[in-house]
Design a protein around this motif. Structure first.
Motif, short mmCIF file in Angstrom:
data_model
loop_
_atom_site.label_atom_id
_atom_site.label_comp_id
_atom_site.label_asym_id
_atom_site.label_seq_id
_atom_site.Cartn_x
_atom_site.Cartn_y
_atom_site.Cartn_z
N VAL A 336 7.54 -14.04 4.78
CA VAL A 336 6.70 -15.03 4.15
C VAL A 336 7.14 -15.74 2.91
O VAL A 336 7.00 -17.20 2.97
CB VAL A 336 5.44 -14.28 3.53
N VAL A 337 7.94 -15.17 2.16
CA VAL A 337 8.60 -15.60 0.84
C VAL A 337 9.53 -16.72 1.35
O VAL A 337 9.60 -17.76 0.77
CB VAL A 337 9.27 -14.74 -0.05
N ARG A 338 10.31 -16.55 2.36
CA ARG A 338 11.32 -17.40 3.11
C ARG A 338 10.63 -18.45 3.92
O ARG A 338 11.43 -19.56 4.19
CB ARG A 338 12.48 -16.46 3.75
N GLY A 339 9.33 -18.46 3.94
CA GLY A 339 8.58 -19.66 4.82
C GLY A 339 8.92 -19.49 6.36
O GLY A 339 8.55 -20.38 7.16
N GLU A 340 9.33 -18.19 6.58
CA GLU A 340 9.43 -17.79 8.05
C GLU A 340 8.24 -17.54 8.94
O GLU A 340 8.23 -17.75 10.15
CB GLU A 340 10.45 -16.79 8.21
N VAL A 341 7.29 -17.14 8.08
CA VAL A 341 6.00 -16.74 8.80
C VAL A 341 4.80 -17.22 7.85
O VAL A 341 4.93 -17.19 6.55
CB VAL A 341 5.84 -14.98 8.76
N ASP A 342 3.81 -17.50 8.59
CA ASP A 342 2.63 -18.04 7.81
C ASP A 342 1.47 -17.04 8.00
O ASP A 342 1.17 -16.56 9.05
CB ASP A 342 2.20 -19.22 8.50
N PRO A 343 1.08 -16.47 6.75
CA PRO A 343 0.35 -15.34 7.02
C PRO A 343 -1.31 -15.64 6.93
O PRO A 343 -2.20 -14.85 6.98
CB PRO A 343 0.59 -14.71 5.40
N ALA A 344 -1.48 -16.81 7.41
CA ALA A 344 -2.94 -17.49 7.39
C ALA A 344 -3.73 -16.55 8.35
O ALA A 344 -4.96 -16.34 8.08
CB ALA A 344 -3.07 -18.97 7.72
#
Length: 376
Positions: A336-344
């Protein structure tokens, strides 16, 4: 156009092809370098009084995160944890803000009492530091709303970690519901708890706030009621219940439990469904299981590995694994921090967990008043 290479002149077309091949090679090498040498996420720990902190302190090195600092005011507790997990005591700072300024982490994981979560976000958000807290998000709706506001103002992610989020069975159950295999959800039943925190051997620093008061995040309603509230909100795609009814009890005779409830049943009413949450520190064994009933069938997530599906009178079982980073809270946080996953759409997401706190708050008020509490 001609390009001179030493004493040899090349026609323009050949030179162009050489330039393009060279540029392509450089781009490929650059991409390979980024993929193979991703920097680990710099992670810090806020507090050591939560019994789950061993999950990060004892985590094997996987190259995705680097532990850069620990904030803990209890020097004796910090020293004991460093010894237990073989950590350098130089990682420890007595003050959270001093630790953040000295180590400059990308993200912080909070392992203090639940009422401390808002203070962690207050410190991290203005510094642009992402946060993951242990369940639930907060002890009050006002704290949850403040966390949500700070996250939005400063553009950070605030995740809430639940053990059940990483269960393959829970993930598969949601897919089965989404695919329509069991039809529209009509009823959900969650059973969560164990014999009691003292009975299972939680440490004194953990018991200190877990049995201290509900204001700190103690009691079975908060400790285990949050699991069902989280999964039901997620299964209902973020929909809030229209009303909440709860009954809490103090069944244990041990004076250590005098300040908090140890038994809770919560009923959530939705326009088209009902949810029943049974949270207990009186089960004869540990359990985290979920039942989902639809118009055409049912799904039973018995534990992390065992999933049963009953459709058209027939039962099937499945045993699936989850792939990284969806099998580990810290790998997921790094992604999530790297922007690889959207936790929405995750059970960890901030909007879902603000609703969880609203449900727990309504349940507490219902138990005190003996009446249903409407959610506006």
């Amino acid at each position: 156009m001609r390009i001179r290479r030493g004493s040899v002149e090349l026609p323009g077309a050949i030179a162009h092809r050489l330039r393009m091949r060279f540029a392509s090679t450089l781009f490929f090498l650059a991409m390979m370098s980024c993929l193979s040498a991703a920097e680990p996420v710099r992670l810090a720990v806020a507090g050591l009084k939560h019994g789950h902190v061993g999950w990060i302190l004892g985590r094997e090195a996987k190259g995705d995160i680097e532990l850069v600092g620990i904030a803990e005011s209890d020097a004796t507790l910090a020293k004991a944890h460093c010894k237990r997990f073989g950590l350098d005591e130089a990682l420890v700072y007595p003050d959270l803000e001093a630790m953040l300024d000295a180590t400059k982490p990308d993200a912080v994981v909070a392992f203090g009492s639940i009422d401390e979560h808002v203070n962690v976000v207050r410190a991290c958000a203005p510094r642009g530091i992402h946060v993951m807290v242990e369940k639930p998000l907060a002890v009050s709706v006002s704290d949850a709303k403040e966390i949500e506001k700070l996250a939005g103002e400063h553009g950070i992610q605030v995740l809430t970690n639940y053990e059940t989020t990483w269960y393959p069975t829970v993930d598969e159950a949601k897919k089965i519901v989404a695919d329509g295999r069991i039809g529209t959800i009509r009823k959900m039943v969650a059973h969560d708890g164990h014999e009691g925190p003292k009975e299972i051997g939680c440490g004194p620093e953990f018991l200190g706030w877990l049995l201290g008061s509900e204001a700190q995040g103690g009691g079975a309603l908060i400790d285990f009621g949050c699991y069902g509230a989280n999964l039901m909100t997620w299964l209902m795609n973020g929909e809030r219940p229209t009303s909440v009814v709860a009954v809490t009890q103090k069944l244990k005779t041990d004076p250590a439990y005098a300040n908090v409830d140890d038994e809770a049943t919560i009923v959530l009413e939705y326009p088209t469904a009902q949810g029943v949450i049974q949270a207990s520190w009186n089960w004869p064994y540990s359990r985290k299981d979920l039942e989902i009933y639809g118009r055409k069938g049912a799904v039973f997530a018995d534990d992390a590995k065992t999933l049963r599906v009953r459709v058209d009178g027939k039962s099937t079982s499945t045993d699936k694994e989850r792939e990284s980073p969806f099998d580990d809270c810290f790998a997921y946080l790094a992604a999530v921090v790297r922007g690889e996953v959207d936790p929405a759409d995750s059970p960890s997401s901030l909007p879902i967990n603000v609703t969880v706190v609203e449900i727990l708050d309504a349940a507490r008020r219902s138990a005190e008043s003996g009446r249903a509490v409407k959610l506006q």
